[in-house]
Design a protein around this motif. Structure first.
Motif, PDB file in Angstrom:
ATOM      1  N   ILE A 166      70.384   9.396  22.479  1.00 20.12           N
ATOM      2  CA  ILE A 166      69.273   8.650  23.075  1.00 20.12           C
ATOM      3  C   ILE A 166      68.168   9.596  23.574  1.00 20.12           C
ATOM      4  CG2 ILE A 166      70.641   6.618  23.630  1.00 20.12           C
ATOM      5  CD1 ILE A 166      70.874   7.574  26.506  1.00 20.12           C
ATOM      6  N   PRO A 167      66.949   9.069  23.690  1.00 19.35           N
ATOM      7  CA  PRO A 167      65.804   9.868  24.133  1.00 19.35           C
ATOM      8  C   PRO A 167      65.582   9.751  25.640  1.00 19.35           C
ATOM      9  CG  PRO A 167      65.009   7.772  23.346  1.00 19.35           C
ATOM     10  CD  PRO A 167      66.512   7.706  23.280  1.00 19.35           C
ATOM     11  N   TRP A 168      64.506  10.378  26.095  1.00 21.00           N
ATOM     12  CA  TRP A 168      64.243  10.500  27.536  1.00 21.00           C
ATOM     13  C   TRP A 168      63.308   9.434  28.076  1.00 21.00           C
ATOM     14  CZ3 TRP A 168      59.081  10.822  27.358  1.00 21.00           C
ATOM     15  CH2 TRP A 168      58.500  11.427  26.225  1.00 21.00           C
ATOM     16  N   LYS A 192      75.280  11.094  23.591  1.00 23.56           N
ATOM     17  CA  LYS A 192      74.555  12.338  23.890  1.00 23.56           C
ATOM     18  C   LYS A 192      73.216  11.941  24.489  1.00 23.56           C
ATOM     19  CE  LYS A 192      71.847  15.259  22.583  1.00 23.56           C
ATOM     20  NZ  LYS A 192      70.649  15.621  23.418  1.00 23.56           N
ATOM     21  N   GLU A 195      68.050  15.889  26.867  1.00 19.89           N
ATOM     22  CA  GLU A 195      68.137  17.050  27.766  1.00 19.89           C
ATOM     23  C   GLU A 195      67.162  16.937  28.947  1.00 19.89           C
ATOM     24  OE1 GLU A 195      67.557  16.990  24.544  1.00 19.89           O
ATOM     25  OE2 GLU A 195      65.937  18.340  23.917  1.00 19.89           O
ATOM     26  N   GLY A 225      69.603  18.935  21.429  1.00 24.15           N
ATOM     27  CA  GLY A 225      69.699  18.306  20.115  1.00 24.15           C
ATOM     28  C   GLY A 225      70.337  19.170  19.041  1.00 24.15           C
ATOM     29  N   GLY A 229      73.752  17.528  19.825  1.00 25.17           N
ATOM     30  CA  GLY A 229      73.339  16.389  19.006  1.00 25.17           C
ATOM     31  C   GLY A 229      73.757  16.564  17.558  1.00 25.17           C
ATOM     32  N   PHE A 243      70.820   6.358  16.629  1.00 25.28           N
ATOM     33  CA  PHE A 243      69.889   7.359  17.149  1.00 25.28           C
ATOM     34  C   PHE A 243      68.567   6.699  17.524  1.00 25.28           C
ATOM     35  CE2 PHE A 243      66.174  10.012  16.256  1.00 25.28           C
ATOM     36  CZ  PHE A 243      66.418  11.107  17.075  1.00 25.28           C
ATOM     37  N   GLY A 245      64.706   8.194  18.735  1.00 24.11           N
ATOM     38  CA  GLY A 245      63.904   9.384  19.001  1.00 24.11           C
ATOM     39  C   GLY A 245      62.800   9.503  17.976  1.00 24.11           C
ATOM     40  N   SER A 246      62.410  10.726  17.677  1.00 20.29           N
ATOM     41  CA  SER A 246      61.270  10.920  16.782  1.00 20.29           C
ATOM     42  C   SER A 246      61.684  10.753  15.321  1.00 20.29           C
ATOM     43  CB  SER A 246      60.672  12.302  17.005  1.00 20.29           C
ATOM     44  OG  SER A 246      61.637  13.283  16.730  1.00 20.29           O
ATOM     45  N   THR A 249      63.289  13.964  13.764  1.00 17.83           N
ATOM     46  CA  THR A 249      64.695  14.175  14.130  1.00 17.83           C
ATOM     47  C   THR A 249      65.576  13.133  13.455  1.00 17.83           C
ATOM     48  OG1 THR A 249      63.976  15.102  16.234  1.00 17.83           O
ATOM     49  CG2 THR A 249      66.276  14.506  16.075  1.00 17.83           C
ATOM     50  N   LEU A 269      62.876   4.786  15.572  1.00 19.83           N
ATOM     51  CA  LEU A 269      62.041   5.982  15.543  1.00 19.83           C
ATOM     52  C   LEU A 269      60.641   5.712  16.080  1.00 19.83           C
ATOM     53  CD1 LEU A 269      63.315   7.109  12.033  1.00 19.83           C
ATOM     54  CD2 LEU A 269      64.198   7.779  14.276  1.00 19.83           C
ATOM     55  N   CYS A 302      57.925   4.050  22.180  1.00 17.14           N
ATOM     56  CA  CYS A 302      57.919   4.088  20.723  1.00 17.14           C
ATOM     57  C   CYS A 302      57.048   2.955  20.178  1.00 17.14           C
ATOM     58  CB  CYS A 302      59.334   3.988  20.195  1.00 17.14           C
ATOM     59  SG  CYS A 302      60.254   2.669  20.967  1.00 17.14           S
ATOM     60  N   GLN A 349      55.406  17.847  26.359  1.00 17.37           N
ATOM     61  CA  GLN A 349      54.695  16.606  26.051  1.00 17.37           C
ATOM     62  C   GLN A 349      53.287  16.625  26.656  1.00 17.37           C
ATOM     63  OE1 GLN A 349      55.765  13.956  24.075  1.00 17.37           O
ATOM     64  NE2 GLN A 349      57.382  15.369  23.535  1.00 17.37           N
ATOM     65  N   LYS A 352      51.088  18.707  24.526  1.00 14.31           N
ATOM     66  CA  LYS A 352      50.877  18.059  23.230  1.00 14.31           C
ATOM     67  C   LYS A 352      49.840  16.937  23.363  1.00 14.31           C
ATOM     68  CE  LYS A 352      53.523  15.072  20.216  1.00 14.31           C
ATOM     69  NZ  LYS A 352      54.820  14.461  19.999  1.00 14.31           N
ATOM     70  N   GLU A 399      51.536   9.701  16.406  1.00 15.08           N
ATOM     71  CA  GLU A 399      52.073   9.208  17.675  1.00 15.08           C
ATOM     72  C   GLU A 399      51.743  10.221  18.774  1.00 15.08           C
ATOM     73  OE1 GLU A 399      56.446   8.976  17.963  1.00 15.08           O
ATOM     74  OE2 GLU A 399      56.170   6.970  18.775  1.00 15.08           O
TER      75      GLU A 399
END
Ligand code: NAD
Length: 500
Positions: A166-168, A192, A195, A225, A229, A243, A245-246, A249, A269, A302, A349, A352, A399
């Motif tokens: 899973i994502p954050w 999982k 992080e 990951g 991961g 899953f 996330g991006s 990945t 995704l 997302c 992030q 980015k 994105e």
């Protein structure tokens, strides 16, 4: 005004103590086999909240072994479905008992507002668990009227050990969407976490054990990951992977699954979802909804409505009002009452997003609001609005995952359908109109897993969610998620001396 708060604010001390920082394996909180730890940071300041055990492939091996035992030897998959239902219901009650602590942990680790954690996400976690508790004893097969004298039953059995990554951005909701259906169907799980946000899942996993979950049925491994991961994706003892996330990945995850044991994979995704405002729309309402569609959760969704398409007849008014709305957005300490936007998750992030903002300016879009960091510490960004964007600009194609609205002008339904669909993504779309014909045409023509008409970000547990195209494979939530966690077995027996 929006930028003022975080620069001078002293961060509010979160009203929670951190109890769990180790890995959860076989019902026990344990250190990583390597003894390593990693820091999880407060996005308000960049300072360390806690050091957390760093799982890697050795810990994944231990966790999968525990899950395998819990599945193969039971009792979980062989308990009555009603007992599994009751564990999940008790878990939901415990979530409500500890709602304040859980919400504070989530806000501290992630930076989302406490109003959102406490008011929406913790209640949605409990709701999702009750939804799947309700399914546990309603999963049944069917009988096929076969040609010839055969009794044909189709059984729906749990797949076994599910690996979940899973994502954050929504740590608790992603826990709910993945763990809920997997456990309701009788599977064992190795989860999982991301992080950036390991804390809330460890806390709620402890509650699931308090609710009576047998040891080893849910194992939680914090870590990175490419180590933890990837080990989970490649493991021969894992029967299914889920899953979120991006997209990049997701491609790696699918490849690792294919190269190991061909475990089936569901993927949720990225996206670049269109939000379409027709010329009959009430502009004030449209501005407000479009604003929430993109700025919700610091823009880290997302399904963010990150391409705002506005009909030329209402365009100028819409841009002016969107600018004013963004400038009014209250940015600051997410623990503070009345704050609408907290910091971004981390420095990576944050940088980015600011690169995307620069690219918007460089490519000739008109910056009408924001455009810089907010304050001088932590990862706060000003609510940013670009007008006059063109489809080929990076800010209109990629994105951004931040508080950046990109407004594009269109002049007709056919045109906006083509432009909205001209993307590798297809997660969600928004349509804002009073016209039934436009609503019907657009909701059928848009190639996306969800179309919200005159609303956005409605996430009931029963509504399926997932993507077309490179936004994903499969669906989560609702009855559709059950299919991800069930095997289908045909049992055929002859009917002898049939009297029929
Ligand atoms: P990511 O996809 O790299 O991370 C998501 C999860 O996958 C994390 O738990 C991570 O540890 C794990 N992971 C990373 N590499 C892996 C590997 N090789 N094998 C197995 N697991 C692996 O996302 P990110 O780096 O946190 O964010 C990057 C971008 O992804 C963001 O800017 C955003 O665009 C997008 N994102 C999308 C979502 C979503 O819900 N669709 C969520 C988070 C991030």
């Amino acid at each position: 005004a929006a930028a003022a708060a975080p620069a001078t604010d002293e961060p509010i001390q979160p009203p929670v103590e951190i109890k769990y920082t180790q890995l959860l394996i076989n019902g026990n909180f344990v250190d990583a086999a390597s003894g390593k730890t990693f820091p999880t940071l407060d996005p308000r300041t960049g300072e360390v909240i806690a050091r957390v055990a760093e799982g890697d492939s050795e810990d994944i091996n231990r966790a999968v072994a525990a899950a395998r035992r819990a599945f193969d030897e039971g009792p979980w998959p062989r308990m009555t479905a009603y007992e599994r239902c009751r564990v999940l219901l008790r878990f939901a009650d415990l979530i409500e008992r500890d709602a304040e602590e859980i919400a504070a942990l989530e806000t501290w680790d992630n930076g989302k507002t406490l109003a959102q954690s406490a008011g929406a996400e913790v209640p949605m976690l409990a709701r999702c668990m009750r939804y799947y508790a309700g399914w546990a004893d309603k999963i049944h097969g069917l009988v096929v009227p076969a040609d010839g004298p055969h009794h044909v039953q189709v059984l729906h059995e749990p797949v076994g050990v599910a690996g979940q990554i899973i994502p954050w951005n929504f740590p608790l909701l992603m826990f709910a969407w993945k763990v809920g259906p997997a456990l309701a169907c009788g599977n064992a799980v190795v989860l999982k976490t991301a992080e950036q946000t390991p804390l809330s899942a460890l806390y709620v996993a402890s509650l699931l054990h308090e609710a009576g979950l047998p040891d080893g049925v849910l194992n939680v491994v914090s870590g990175f990951g490419p180590t933890a991961g990837a080990a989970l994706c490649s493991h021969m003892g894992v029967d299914k992977l889920a899953f979120t996330g991006s997209t990049g990945t997701g491609q790696i995850v699918l490849e690792l699954a294919a190269r190991s044991n061909l475990k089936p994979v569901t993927l949720e995704l990225g996206g670049k979802s269109p939000f379409i405002v027709m010329d009959d729309a009430d502009v004030d309402q449209a501005v407000e909804l479009a604003h929430h569609a993109v700025f919700f959760n610091q823009g880290q969704c997302c399904c963010a409505g990150s391409r705002t398409f506005v009909h030329e007849r209402v365009y100028d008014e819409f841009v002016e009002k969107s600018k004013a709305r963004a400038q009014k957005r209250v940015v600051g300490d997410p623990f503070r009452y009345g704050v609408e936007q907290g910091p971004q998750i981390d420095e990576e992030q944050f940088k980015k997003i600011l690169r995307y903002v620069r690219s918007g300016v460089d490519s000739g879009a008109t910056l009408v609001a924001g455009g810089d960091r907010a304050g001088n510490r932590g990862f706060y960004i000003q609510p940013t609005v670009f007008a006059d964007a063109k489809d080929e600009m990076k800010i209109a194609k990629e994105e951004i995952f931040g508080p950046v609205q990109t407004i594009l002008k269109f002049s007709g339904v056919e045109e906006v359908i083509l432009r909205a669909n001209a993307t590798q993504y297809g997660l969600a779309a928004g349509v804002f109109t009073k016209g039934l014909d436009a609503a019907n045409t657009l909701s059928r023509a848009l190639r996306a897993g969800t179309v919200w008409v005159n609303c956005y970000d409605v996430f009931d547990a029963g509504i399926p969610f997932g993507g077309y195209k490179m936004s994903g494979v499969g669906r989560e939530k609702g009855i559709y998620a059950l299919r991800n966690y069930l095997q289908t077995k045909a049992v055929v027996t002859p009917i002898r001396d049939a009297a029929w």
